[in-house]
Design a protein around this motif. Structure first.
Motif, mmCIF file in Angstrom:
data_model
loop_
_atom_site.group_PDB
_atom_site.id
_atom_site.type_symbol
_atom_site.label_atom_id
_atom_site.label_comp_id
_atom_site.label_asym_id
_atom_site.label_seq_id
_atom_site.Cartn_x
_atom_site.Cartn_y
_atom_site.Cartn_z
ATOM 1 N N VAL A 148 6.633 15.449 13.799
ATOM 2 C CA VAL A 148 7.929 14.166 13.610
ATOM 3 C C VAL A 148 7.467 12.815 13.631
ATOM 4 O O VAL A 148 6.824 12.098 15.317
ATOM 5 N N GLU A 149 8.581 11.345 13.006
ATOM 6 C CA GLU A 149 7.969 10.376 13.772
ATOM 7 C C GLU A 149 9.191 10.465 14.934
ATOM 8 O O GLU A 149 9.693 11.237 14.949
ATOM 9 N N SER A 150 9.008 9.169 15.703
ATOM 10 C CA SER A 150 9.802 9.174 16.688
ATOM 11 C C SER A 150 11.646 8.923 16.507
ATOM 12 O O SER A 150 11.719 9.091 15.519
ATOM 13 N N PRO B 60 4.327 1.658 9.538
ATOM 14 C CA PRO B 60 5.205 2.638 9.158
ATOM 15 C C PRO B 60 4.376 3.827 9.051
ATOM 16 O O PRO B 60 2.803 3.950 8.789
ATOM 17 N N SER B 61 5.111 5.382 8.754
ATOM 18 C CA SER B 61 4.390 6.540 8.241
ATOM 19 C C SER B 61 3.302 5.665 7.521
ATOM 20 O O SER B 61 3.888 5.652 6.042
ATOM 21 N N ALA B 62 2.193 6.229 7.431
ATOM 22 C CA ALA B 62 1.075 6.181 6.853
ATOM 23 C C ALA B 62 0.530 6.792 5.507
ATOM 24 O O ALA B 62 0.127 7.490 4.786
ATOM 25 N N ASN B 63 2.156 7.250 4.287
ATOM 26 C CA ASN B 63 2.435 7.627 3.265
ATOM 27 C C ASN B 63 2.344 6.875 2.390
ATOM 28 O O ASN B 63 3.474 5.918 2.250
ATOM 29 N N THR B 64 2.351 7.525 0.928
ATOM 30 C CA THR B 64 3.212 6.409 -0.082
ATOM 31 C C THR B 64 4.678 6.617 0.634
ATOM 32 O O THR B 64 4.824 7.395 0.714
ATOM 33 N N LYS C 195 15.240 7.935 -0.672
ATOM 34 C CA LYS C 195 14.832 9.113 -0.777
ATOM 35 C C LYS C 195 13.557 9.788 0.222
ATOM 36 O O LYS C 195 12.629 8.261 0.627
ATOM 37 N N HIS C 196 13.392 10.461 0.660
ATOM 38 C CA HIS C 196 12.535 10.897 1.830
ATOM 39 C C HIS C 196 12.079 12.034 2.149
ATOM 40 O O HIS C 196 12.180 13.464 1.526
ATOM 41 N N TYR C 197 10.385 12.324 2.310
ATOM 42 C CA TYR C 197 9.746 13.469 2.594
ATOM 43 C C TYR C 197 9.446 14.039 1.429
ATOM 44 O O TYR C 197 9.708 15.785 1.892
ATOM 45 N N ALA D 208 0.986 -1.035 0.031
ATOM 46 C CA ALA D 208 0.043 0.627 0.045
ATOM 47 C C ALA D 208 1.221 1.441 -0.265
ATOM 48 O O ALA D 208 0.557 2.218 -0.423
ATOM 49 N N LYS D 209 1.556 1.299 0.145
ATOM 50 C CA LYS D 209 3.099 2.442 1.225
ATOM 51 C C LYS D 209 3.771 2.132 -0.590
ATOM 52 O O LYS D 209 4.988 3.560 -0.758
ATOM 53 N N GLY D 210 4.214 1.528 -1.072
ATOM 54 C CA GLY D 210 5.258 1.080 -2.485
ATOM 55 C C GLY D 210 6.461 1.249 -1.496
ATOM 56 O O GLY D 210 7.441 2.114 -2.320
ATOM 57 N N ARG D 211 6.118 0.729 -0.314
ATOM 58 C CA ARG D 211 7.735 0.534 0.492
ATOM 59 C C ARG D 211 8.497 -0.661 0.324
ATOM 60 O O ARG D 211 7.876 -1.636 0.235
ATOM 61 N N PRO D 212 9.924 0.116 0.233
ATOM 62 C CA PRO D 212 10.943 -1.438 -0.418
ATOM 63 C C PRO D 212 10.616 -1.947 0.635
ATOM 64 O O PRO D 212 10.994 -1.413 1.497
ATOM 65 N N PRO E 290 6.230 13.160 2.038
ATOM 66 C CA PRO E 290 6.112 14.009 3.078
ATOM 67 C C PRO E 290 5.289 12.875 4.413
ATOM 68 O O PRO E 290 3.948 12.311 3.893
ATOM 69 N N SER E 291 5.421 12.701 5.536
ATOM 70 C CA SER E 291 5.037 11.695 6.591
ATOM 71 C C SER E 291 3.247 12.752 6.832
ATOM 72 O O SER E 291 3.635 13.786 6.829
ATOM 73 N N PRO E 292 2.174 11.712 7.180
ATOM 74 C CA PRO E 292 0.886 12.952 7.028
ATOM 75 C C PRO E 292 0.667 12.810 8.204
ATOM 76 O O PRO E 292 1.526 12.212 9.375
#
Ligand code: AMP
Ligand code: MG
Length: 341
Positions: free
Chosen positions: A179-181, A142-146, A235-237, A55-59, A150-152
């Motif tokens: 911001v994340e933990s 994990p953060s609920a973003n693609t 690549k992030h955020y 769903a996130k397209g996370r590696p 940027p994290s939601p």
């Protein structure tokens, strides 16, 4: 997939039971936490965590943080809990701190991204805690973003990224930290800070004594070097707009903008500064308020895209305390592009 949206106002809402039922039956649900929204699913079921990655397209080599609501859920997930880990939990849990230890057999390799360790956190958000408790299992979230975005920090952005890809989204307004933990590894001595967050390096030192701040917190990972935290190599955020950090006084920042602006240039600045700038502006908190900046930074990065800028010049934040977390996110959004003026 049809995505249900639950508006939730307290940990006693009926929607919490519905959410827990979905999670118990192997579904995935975006839930609020005090840091950012998380995409939650049963952490002990690799088929469920596969759905989270998809769903996130996370590696698949970027491991997930496992969320618990009670300290008794920690021990089964890890080989052992050393003294310093208990000391951290005692002081900062529930809260925005993730602790990494060698994992036990019950944690699927899919959750740890193939590593022999597992990251665990007990959130303080009451709604998150109630959802974990009622679902009866630890939740990978994990953060609920693609992946890459940027994290939601509000449900609106979760909807933007994940509508149609998850079973449900729990909307409980804005996240308080933003911001994340903080992520700390206790798998080595001295402990290693892998990601700065709401629990600051200074707060960790108070409990642990000496700690090492991983180089990837400040700098781009050198080619060929292995990341201590796999997430750091991606690549992030990033908004679609190109972000460039401009380091220097506000006077010099203003001059730089005047010299380099086009019609599509924007500034990402501190509150109040927009009055003195002649380009489109998005603000991310007050100059001397790192906690306020942390709360606003991801929202600001999303808004930069919304105003249609091609390039945004960003003010450089202070880097002590929670400011280090703000800097870490901003420098990644800027792909480490910093101009000194
Ligand atoms: P997210 O849940 O999207 O906020 O990302 C979790 C972060 O924690 C990523 O940067 C991961 O690489 C990191 N992480 C999770 N588990 C581990 C672990 N076992 N070892 C090192 N880093 C981890
Ligand atoms: Mg993330």
């Amino acid at each position: 997939m049809e995505t249900q949206i639950f508006k939730v106002f307290s940990e006693n809402d009926e929607a919490i039971d519905k959410t827990a039922d979905i999670l118990k039956s192997g579904g995935i649900v975006a839930i609020p936490t005090e840091t950012v929204y998380g995409l939650a699913g049963n952490a002990l079921d690799g088929n469920v965590t596969d759905k989270i990655y998809a769903a996130k397209g996370r590696p698949s080599d970027n491991p997930l943080i496992v969320h618990i609501s009670d300290i008794s859920q920690w021990r089964p997930l890890v080989k052992e809990i050393p003294e310093n880990a208990y000391a951290l939990a005692d002081k900062y849990w529930p809260g925005p701190l993730t602790v990494i230890l060698p994992k036990s057999e019950i944690v699927p390799d899919k959750v740890s991204g193939g590593l022999s360790t597992v990251a665990v956190r007990m959130p303080s958000d009451k709604i998150a805690r109630a959802i974990i408790e009622k679902s009866g299992v630890p939740l990978a979230a994990p953060s609920a973003n693609t992946s890459g975005k940027p994290s939601p920090t509000s449900a609106k952005y979760v909807i933007e990224d994940l509508m149609g890809k998850v079973d449900a989204i729990v909307d409980a307004g804005e996240c308080s930290v933003g911001v994340e933990s903080t992520v700390i590894s206790l798998c080595e001595t001295p402990p290693r800070l892998l990601r700065p967050g709401g629990i600051t390096a200074e707060m960790l030192t108070d409990v642990l004594g000496e700690i090492v701040i991983d180089d990837a917190v400040f700098n781009k990972l050198a080619d060929g070097k292995k990341a201590a935290s796999p997430g750091m190599k991606y690549k992030h955020y990033s908004p679609d707009t190109q972000v460039i950090i401009v380091k220097g006084s506000f006077e010099d920042f203003k001059k730089f903008i005047e010299k380099n602006k086009t019609e599509k240039t924007a500034a990402l600045c501190f509150e109040g500064e927009e009055k003195e700038l002649s380009v489109m502006c998005v603000t991310y908190g007050k100059k001397n308020d790192p906690a306020g900046q942390a709360k606003n930074i991801f929202d600001a990065l999303r808004r930069v895209d919304e105003i249609g800028a091609e390039k945004v010049f960003a003010r450089f934040p202070e880097t002590d305390g929670v400011g280090l977390a703000v800097f870490n996110r901003l420098v990644r959004a800027a792909a480490f592009n910093i101009i000194e003026v």
